[in-house]
Each structure stands twice: as structure tokens, then as C-alpha cells.
Scaffold this active site. Sequence first.
Site, PDB file in Angstrom:
ATOM      1  CB  CYS A 106       1.456  -3.590   5.099  1.00 40.04           C
ATOM      2  SG  CYS A 106      -0.151  -4.189   5.668  1.00 40.04           S
ATOM      3  CG  HIS A 126      -0.348  -0.038   2.544  1.00 41.23           C
ATOM      4  ND1 HIS A 126       0.548   0.902   2.994  1.00 41.23           N
ATOM      5  CD2 HIS A 126      -0.521  -0.913   3.582  1.00 41.23           C
ATOM      6  CE1 HIS A 126       0.905   0.625   4.242  1.00 41.23           C
ATOM      7  NE2 HIS A 126       0.277  -0.482   4.617  1.00 41.23           N
TER       8      HIS A 126
END
Length: 326
Positions: free
Chosen positions: A147, A139
Site C-alpha cells: 500500500c 491509507h
Amino acid sequence: MILAISVFVLSGCVSSTLDLADRGNIKIPAKMITEMNEKGMTQSSPVLVRIFKKESELELWKKDQTGRYALLKTYPICRWSGQLGPKTNQGDRQAPEGFYTVSVGRLNPKSLYFLSFDLGYPNKLEAAKGYTGSALMVHGACSSSGCFAISDEHVGELYSIVRDALRGGQPEFQVQSYPFRMTPNNLAIYRDNPNFDFWMDLKQGYDRFEVLRQPPKFSFCEGRYRFGEAVGDAKFDDPMAACPEFEIAAEAVTEKTTGDIEMMEQIISQGNVMSYAYSDGGMHFDFRKILSTKGPEYLSKRTSASKVPVSRPKSALADPFTPAKN
């Protein structure tokens, strides 16, 4: 250009459900289309992604007119969290390592972090081993709790390219997530790591792609990754079941693997090989330089239109190349 948006604040890497601007239809930049054309690629030709934690880099590959995959662009990763090694538990802040497939349903055009796609962790093998966790993404912004954050600007470009490949007919694209580039030197450095055998399994897929420039077919058996075609009509319903007989890898692939192991052993025999430890994840040098000279608030503004704070900036600047204590 980074688009200005407003979002509610959520935790971790979970996405927002707000109906914001039509970010999901963001166009591929004209400059990138020109680069594709120059490399014999089209907007709809298939893609593949490779991620390297230690180097804090994400590679985007695309099939060209020869039918092989070629490197289109390397994106610096602004933040990943945890240590080198696979994710095993919800909340451990580990970024995943392994092979994953991303279909159009895993694209999130309404992410808290501008745009994102879900890796699909845990995959079938990880689930069979009892590993837990969810919403592990690539992202935008510069914040990670498991992430891979690459900034709003970069994820906008990446998202548009993989989306158009999926819209163009590729049913899913492969993501290969590694602790480091599988070079003899890196293997020598981390030879005593408890994850070494797991990493050598991943290297089998790494070497196939390095040599053949095609996404390696992968399956799971005996609690491990297996690459290539199984002999006969083997089914892989149980990742912990016994492995069937597999085809022999192409000679060039075998030669690469054997040669890298021999070189690794030679490096080890020469001595002066030391392992390294991370405080909490890493950050590409380009972003580390901005963070160290201008601070986390400035870096946040550079990487996130919604001003998502840089996660654990002191840890991001902790030198991962300080020799680990034995």
C-alpha cells in the site's frame, strides 16, 4: 489534528470492520477550503491523484474554474513497499503501478489505518494477465505491505477532499501510479530495467495529462495500456485482444513525448548514468529524517493515532540511491 481511536490488530493492508467513530464524515480543514477558493476550486469539483514511488510523493489535483486540473497539494508518502515495478502476485509486497479508478464504494471509513481508499487492483488488464492481490490502498500510518501510507493526518485531509468530490457528482476519480516522475533523466537512469517498455506505455498517459491537464481516457488491448479515443465503435472486452485504430494524440502531446525521448538519448550518450536499487520500498525524506534521528516508535506516534508500527524501519532507511550492481 489526529483523532484518537482504538482498533483490533489486523495484518497487511486489510481494513477493520469495527464500527468506530464517524471518521467517514471528517470535514475538509478550513485552511484547505480557503486554498481551494483561492485556486478557483470548489469542495465538490472533480479530483485526480498521481503517485510517484521514487519521489515518495502523492499529488492531489482538482478541476478549477478554467475546466482544467490544477495541483492542489502534494503529500509526502511515509511508506511504500517493494521495488520499482508493477505488482504481479499476492504477497510480493509490491505497490501497484498503473491507472485505476476509485468510486465511492472503494472508500473505507473504518480502515485499520484510520481512513483509506482501495485503488482497485487488479484492474481489468492486470486480471487478464493473471496478476493477483487485493486490498491495495492509500491509507494512514507508516506501514506498507503493498500500500501507500501517508500518515493519519494527511489521509484524513485527502479522504475528506476525494469523498466530497464523489458526493458532489464525480462518479469516480482517476489514480495514476508511477515508478517515478517520467522525466528524461529518470528514463535514462532506468532504461535497462525490464519494466521499461511498460513504463513507456504509462508515459503516454502521463504526457497527455501533463500537456492537456485532463484525465486521459485509457483502455486495454494487446496486453497494454492505450490512451485516447479509438476510431469507430471499438469495444475493449478482452484486454489481450488486438488493438483497433486509435486517434492521433494532440500535437503538443506528441512533441512532449518525442522531445523527452530525444533528451533521454542525449543524457545516455553523455555517459555516467547509473541505475539504483531499493532494499524494500521507500520513504519521503521528511519521514526518513524523523526516523533516522528519533527512531521508529516516535515516527509511529507522529503518523498513527493507533500506534501502527513503522514497517521494516531498517529497510526504510536503506539508501535507495546506492548504485545497483550489474
